[in-house]
Design an enzyme around this catalytic site. Structure first.
Site, PDB file in Angstrom:
ATOM      1  N   ASP A 187      -8.238   0.587   6.808  1.00 29.80           N
ATOM      2  CA  ASP A 187      -8.076  -0.516   7.767  1.00 29.80           C
ATOM      3  C   ASP A 187      -6.679  -0.438   8.381  1.00 29.80           C
ATOM      4  O   ASP A 187      -6.340  -1.221   9.248  1.00 29.80           O
ATOM      5  CB  ASP A 187      -8.162  -1.864   7.037  1.00 29.80           C
ATOM      6  CG  ASP A 187      -9.569  -2.167   6.574  1.00 29.80           C
ATOM      7  OD1 ASP A 187     -10.497  -1.902   7.329  1.00 29.80           O
ATOM      8  OD2 ASP A 187      -9.721  -2.657   5.449  1.00 29.80           O
ATOM      9  N   LYS A 227       0.827  -1.212   0.000  1.00 33.16           N
ATOM     10  CA  LYS A 227       0.000   0.000   0.000  1.00 33.16           C
ATOM     11  C   LYS A 227       0.856   1.255   0.000  1.00 33.16           C
ATOM     12  O   LYS A 227       0.379   2.339  -0.362  1.00 33.16           O
ATOM     13  CB  LYS A 227      -0.926  -0.014   1.211  1.00 33.16           C
ATOM     14  CG  LYS A 227      -2.030  -1.039   1.096  1.00 33.16           C
ATOM     15  CD  LYS A 227      -3.339  -0.400   0.729  1.00 33.16           C
ATOM     16  CE  LYS A 227      -4.269  -1.401   0.089  1.00 33.16           C
ATOM     17  NZ  LYS A 227      -5.508  -0.822  -0.378  1.00 33.16           N
TER      18      LYS A 227
HETATM   19  C1  LIG Z   1      -2.088  -6.090   3.255  1.00 38.12           C
HETATM   20  C2  LIG Z   1      -3.226  -5.916   2.323  1.00 38.12           C
HETATM   21  N1  LIG Z   1      -3.414  -6.825   1.368  1.00 38.12           N
HETATM   22  C3  LIG Z   1      -4.409  -6.709   0.466  1.00 38.12           C
HETATM   23  C4  LIG Z   1      -5.290  -5.646   0.520  1.00 38.12           C
HETATM   24  C5  LIG Z   1      -6.416  -5.578  -0.469  1.00 38.12           C
HETATM   25  O1  LIG Z   1      -6.304  -4.509  -1.339  1.00 38.12           O
HETATM   26  P1  LIG Z   1      -7.615  -3.918  -2.047  1.00 38.12           P
HETATM   27  O2  LIG Z   1      -8.457  -3.298  -0.980  1.00 38.12           O
HETATM   28  O3  LIG Z   1      -7.083  -2.941  -3.023  1.00 38.12           O
HETATM   29  O4  LIG Z   1      -8.316  -5.071  -2.672  1.00 38.12           O
HETATM   30  C6  LIG Z   1      -5.123  -4.674   1.519  1.00 38.12           C
HETATM   31  C7  LIG Z   1      -6.027  -3.522   1.597  1.00 38.12           C
HETATM   32  O5  LIG Z   1      -5.962  -2.717   2.507  1.00 38.12           O
HETATM   33  C8  LIG Z   1      -4.067  -4.800   2.432  1.00 38.12           C
HETATM   34  O6  LIG Z   1      -3.837  -3.895   3.396  1.00 38.12           O
END
Ligand SMILES: Cc1ncc(COP(=O)(O)O)c(C=O)c1O
Length: 393
Positions: free
Chosen positions: A128, A80
């Site tokens: 989150d 992210k």
């Molecule tokens: C560690 C991690 N993996 C995957 C995701 C999923 O990403 P997306 O919300 O773009 O599908 C997030 C989203 O916050 C995340 O923090």
């Protein structure tokens, strides 16, 4: 060894995807290139590791398990870092033009040339944890004010990490989708700028920039792989990560691109549900999943536009898969490297472990002895106390 990964616990929706060109029209090759050119100049940029888990692959009877480890990304702990911070810079660039008629380069923002103007701009988002950390870091780097909305279940450790980059962190009552709504309302009332990783009607530019930023990660994978893998398992929250990765893979490899399998928690499976209904569909979150980053009930329409044309399979998995997968990476067998992976990182890996030992799922997903499977380890221990607790349980 794999007793914890019952294939019966997996829900699989096979999806006849639509045809179209969303893979290059929603996020264009230029969007990806512009984001990469910028992000790769940032202090601390280094490609993250792409591990080959040979021992695990052997025990799953597949050719290769490729694990992209985003834990070390810019010291922020997840992929992210690439999205929110870059989208923050782009919002500031646009606002300098709109409000002050200044045509700034992103390098001007980095050098602080417009600091006296950018500090009057407030960037805001719901999160989150990981997106907020990236936005807070970016706002600090580019000299803007930052407000982050978190829901009741986001850990205090994650809130602390965002405050450490100077953000004002506001905890609301409710879940992630409520925090998105409150951030939106407060931004409208106060003239703040939302930098969100999810899109909605008439709000598409920052989430496009966020997804373009993630392309740095996919590009690193592409540089290391030839030929392309046969399958990629992509975990979904709002779908931005998955959409960005499969769009970039398709732009590079065209019809040779891997089969795209989306993985979500049972407790927040909005993309899986959208696939079953064959239309963008939200689910109501009644209980928070351990996969905090994937706890999203409303898919991003922009992301769905790509996934409905690129994804062949949607999986929904139980939370019980997560701790065993994290432990397996922390204490691997044979010569596989030990990897620190957070709760949302291991969804794809957990799913392939369960699939690989089940003949029906193998067949339905086209997994063979020669398969090369790519998974994205999207975070490291972004909540260290929780990570330690899970690993020692
Ligand atoms: C560690 C991690 N993996 C995957 C995701 C999923 O990403 P997306 O919300 O773009 O599908 C997030 C989203 O916050 C995340 O923090």
């Amino acid at each position: 060894m794999f007793v914890d990964f019952s294939a019966d616990a997996i829900k699989h929706a096979s999806y006849t995807h639509h045809t179209g060109e969303a893979f290059k029209s929603v996020i264009t090759p230029q969007d990806f290139a512009y984001a990469s050119d910028e992000i790769m100049t940032w202090d601390g940029y280094a490609a993250t590791p792409l591990y080959r888990l040979e021992n695990l692959a052997q025990s799953l009877n597949v050719q290769n398990i490729l694990y992209k480890d985003e834990g070390p990304r810019f010291g922020l702990g997840s992929f992210k870092a690439l999205g929110g911070a870059y989208a923050a810079a782009k919002v500031l660039q646009r606002e300098l033009k709109n409000k002050f008629n200044e045509q700034a380069f992103l390098s001007d923002l980095r050098s602080g040339k417009y600091a006296s103007l950018t500090k009057s701009i407030t960037l805001v988002s719901a999160t989150d944890g990981n997106h907020g950390r990236s936005l807070a870091w970016g706002a600090q780097k580019f000299g803007a004010d930052c407000k982050i909305y978190i829901h009741s279940e986001v850990s205090e450790e994650r809130a602390k990490a965002m405050r450490s980059y100077g953000a004002d962190v506001i905890r609301i009552d409710g879940d992630y989708d409520d925090s998105v709504r409150i951030a939106k309302t407060n931004a409208e009332e106060n003239g703040w700028f939302i930098v969100s990783d999810t899109s909605w009607e008439s709000y598409t530019q920052p989430p496009t920039d966020v997804m373009a930023g993630y392309g740095v990660m996919t590009n690193e994978i592409i540089q290391e792989l030839s030929p392309p893998p046969s399958h990629v398992l992509l975990q979904g929250g709002v779908g931005g990560l998955a959409a960005s990765v499969c769009a970039a893979l398709r732009q590079k490899w065209g019809k040779e691109s891997p089969r795209v399998i989306i993985v979500e928690p049972d407790l927040a499976n909005c993309l899986y549900t959208s696939a079953i209904k064959d239309t963008l569909t939200s689910v109501h979150i009644t209980e928070e999943t351990i996969m905090a980053g994937l706890s999203c009930g409303e898919p991003s329409p922009l992301a769905w536009n790509i996934l409905r044309e690129e994804a062949s399979d949607f999986l929904s998995i139980p939370d019980t898969f997560i701790a065993p997968a994290m432990k397996l990476l922390a204490k691997p067998t044979g010569n596989d490297p030990a990897i620190v992976a957070g709760e949302s990182a291991v969804a794809g890996l957990a799913a392939i472990i369960a699939i690989a030992k089940d003949e029906t799922l193998r067949k339905n997903l086209g997994i063979e002895t020669a398969s090369q499977i790519l998974v994205i380890g999207s975070e490291g221990a972004t909540d260290k106390a929780l990570y330690d607790k899970i690993i020692s349980s």
